[in-house]
Design a protein around this motif. Structure first.
Motif, short mmCIF file in Angstrom:
data_model
loop_
_atom_site.label_atom_id
_atom_site.label_comp_id
_atom_site.label_asym_id
_atom_site.label_seq_id
_atom_site.Cartn_x
_atom_site.Cartn_y
_atom_site.Cartn_z
N TYR A 192 0.85 -1.23 -0.06
CA TYR A 192 -0.04 -0.04 0.07
C TYR A 192 1.01 1.18 -0.27
CZ TYR A 192 -3.66 -3.40 1.52
OH TYR A 192 -4.47 -4.23 1.62
N ASP A 197 0.04 5.51 0.17
CA ASP A 197 -0.80 6.56 0.44
C ASP A 197 -0.27 7.76 0.12
OD1 ASP A 197 -3.30 4.78 1.48
OD2 ASP A 197 -1.59 4.22 2.87
N HIS A 257 -4.95 10.05 -1.81
CA HIS A 257 -4.76 9.40 -2.98
C HIS A 257 -4.19 8.12 -2.49
CE1 HIS A 257 -5.32 12.33 -6.12
NE2 HIS A 257 -5.10 13.19 -5.14
N HIS A 258 -4.47 7.05 -2.99
CA HIS A 258 -4.01 5.56 -2.41
C HIS A 258 -3.83 4.73 -3.66
CE1 HIS A 258 -5.70 7.22 1.10
NE2 HIS A 258 -6.70 7.46 0.49
N ARG A 259 -2.53 3.90 -3.28
CA ARG A 259 -2.24 2.88 -4.48
C ARG A 259 -1.92 1.53 -3.65
NH1 ARG A 259 2.76 4.16 -7.65
NH2 ARG A 259 3.55 5.50 -5.92
N LYS A 313 -0.93 -2.60 -4.53
CA LYS A 313 -0.37 -3.48 -5.54
C LYS A 313 -0.44 -4.96 -4.86
CE LYS A 313 3.85 -4.47 -8.27
NZ LYS A 313 5.19 -4.36 -8.35
N THR A 343 -1.73 -3.19 -9.99
CA THR A 343 -1.73 -2.15 -9.11
C THR A 343 -2.93 -1.17 -9.25
OG1 THR A 343 0.58 -1.96 -9.26
CG2 THR A 343 -0.45 -0.05 -8.64
N THR A 371 -5.28 2.20 -8.59
CA THR A 371 -5.02 3.83 -7.91
C THR A 371 -6.25 4.18 -7.71
OG1 THR A 371 -3.08 4.04 -9.58
CG2 THR A 371 -4.27 5.86 -8.53
N ARG A 372 -6.44 4.71 -6.69
CA ARG A 372 -7.78 4.93 -6.12
C ARG A 372 -7.78 6.29 -5.37
NH1 ARG A 372 -7.59 -0.50 -3.56
NH2 ARG A 372 -9.53 -1.61 -4.21
N THR A 409 -9.64 4.72 -9.79
CA THR A 409 -9.50 5.69 -11.09
C THR A 409 -8.53 5.18 -12.04
OG1 THR A 409 -7.74 6.89 -10.04
CG2 THR A 409 -9.98 7.65 -9.70
N LYS A 424 -3.23 -1.19 -13.55
CA LYS A 424 -1.91 -1.64 -14.25
C LYS A 424 -1.78 -3.18 -13.84
CE LYS A 424 2.86 -0.55 -15.22
NZ LYS A 424 4.01 0.48 -14.77
#
Length: 301
Positions: free
Chosen positions: A204, A206, A233-235, A237, A265, A267-268, A296, A299
């Motif tokens: 994670y 952020d 924003h948050h990712r 993987k 991955t 993206t939020r 949003t 990948k």
């Protein structure tokens, strides 16, 4: 006589103009979901709400390119407009509405960066009847805005620091800004369950929101605190263990670049409404009232 909104402390929107902005939003939003057209949503939305909506419409359009003519229209009623006095641009106001979706209150934050720009909805927060605060007003009945940048007088934390403080908390678990809850300690507990499993492990990342389109806005409440709307924003993987392959759902696949062979991955973006107490409150911790999150981008690797 001409009143200059960039210099004078005036109401952010005329009382007759605010309902027109909400009506324009509702009509265009419903048309966007009937046609599944992200470009339509972008005409009436901005910031985190636009990012979430346009990704959702793009994903739905991939599976239903003919649109969704049976989409049940969103209807808003029993509206109270929270209009602050402001100097300069951008300006904002809040439409506190009932909807035909549930028994909650839907709070829309409308913003615009200049007199020649249309009003667009940047935030949507869905609060129970009990969660809607008693907003402070001046002697003329106008709402009281929170300073968008810099220290906010007599608040437990700076509104423009909330996004960075939240991202840091989610990454480290450290800090005393936020109260325990579903969007704070609960989220960290849930993440721990998925860090390593027999099938996959998860990372994670952020990060705070940056840029004017994601700027926080807030209104004072009668108890000396404020309600602040902010973006984060948050990712995430997810890497599969040997012998397993990712199987994202159709909406994720519609947003995906690359091929999901061993990892995905996501993206939020999240938009949140929080209660920020007064600096001298008995409990100065920030409480989440609502958090809406959407994927949003995706990948595959």
């Amino acid at each position: 006589m001409t009143v200059h909104g960039e210099r004078e402390n005036i109401p952010s929107v005329d009382k007759a103009e605010a309902p027109k902005a909400l009506q324009r939003f509702t009509e265009t939003y419903n048309k966007a979901y009937r046609e599944l057209d992200p470009a339509l949503a972008s005409q009436v939305e901005t910031g985190p709400l636009e990012a979430i909506t346009t990704a959702d419409l793009k994903a739905q359009h991939a599976s239903s390119p003919e649109g969704n003519p049976k989409y049940p229209s969103l209807e808003l009623s029993d509206v109270t407009y929270r209009i602050p006095k402001q100097v300069g641009w951008p300006k904002f106001f809040v439409a506190d509405t009932d909807s035909n979706r549930d028994d909650n209150r839907w709070l829309f934050v409308f913003t615009r960066g200049g007199a020649d720009e249309p009003w667009k909805a940047a935030y949507l927060s869905i609060l129970s009847q009990d969660e809607v605060p008693d907003f402070a007003t001046d002697k003329d009945g106008w709402a009281k805005p929170v300073r968008a940048a810099g220290p906010a007088p007599k608040l437990a934390t700076r509104p423009d620091k909330l996004s960075a403080e939240y991202a840091d908390y989610l990454m480290t678990g450290k800090g005393s800004v936020f109260a325990d809850g579903q969007s704070t300690s609960g989220m960290r507990d849930t993440r721990k369950k998925y860090l390593r499993t027999p099938k996959f492990w998860t990372e994670y990342i952020d990060s705070p929101a940056q840029g004017a389109q994601d700027a926080p806005v807030g209104l004072r409440t009668s108890d000396g605190g404020a309600i602040v709307f902010f973006t984060s924003h948050h990712r995430q993987k997810q890497t599969m263990a040997k012998g397993f392959r990712p199987n994202p759902d159709p909406q994720i696949k519609a947003l995906m670049t690359g091929e999901a062979k061993k990892a995905v991955t996501l993206t939020r973006i999240a938009e949140s409404a929080v209660r920020v107490p007064a600096k001298d409150a008995a409990d100065p911790k920030v409480v989440f009232l609502n958090r809406l999150e959407g994927v949003t981008a995706a990948k595959g690797e």
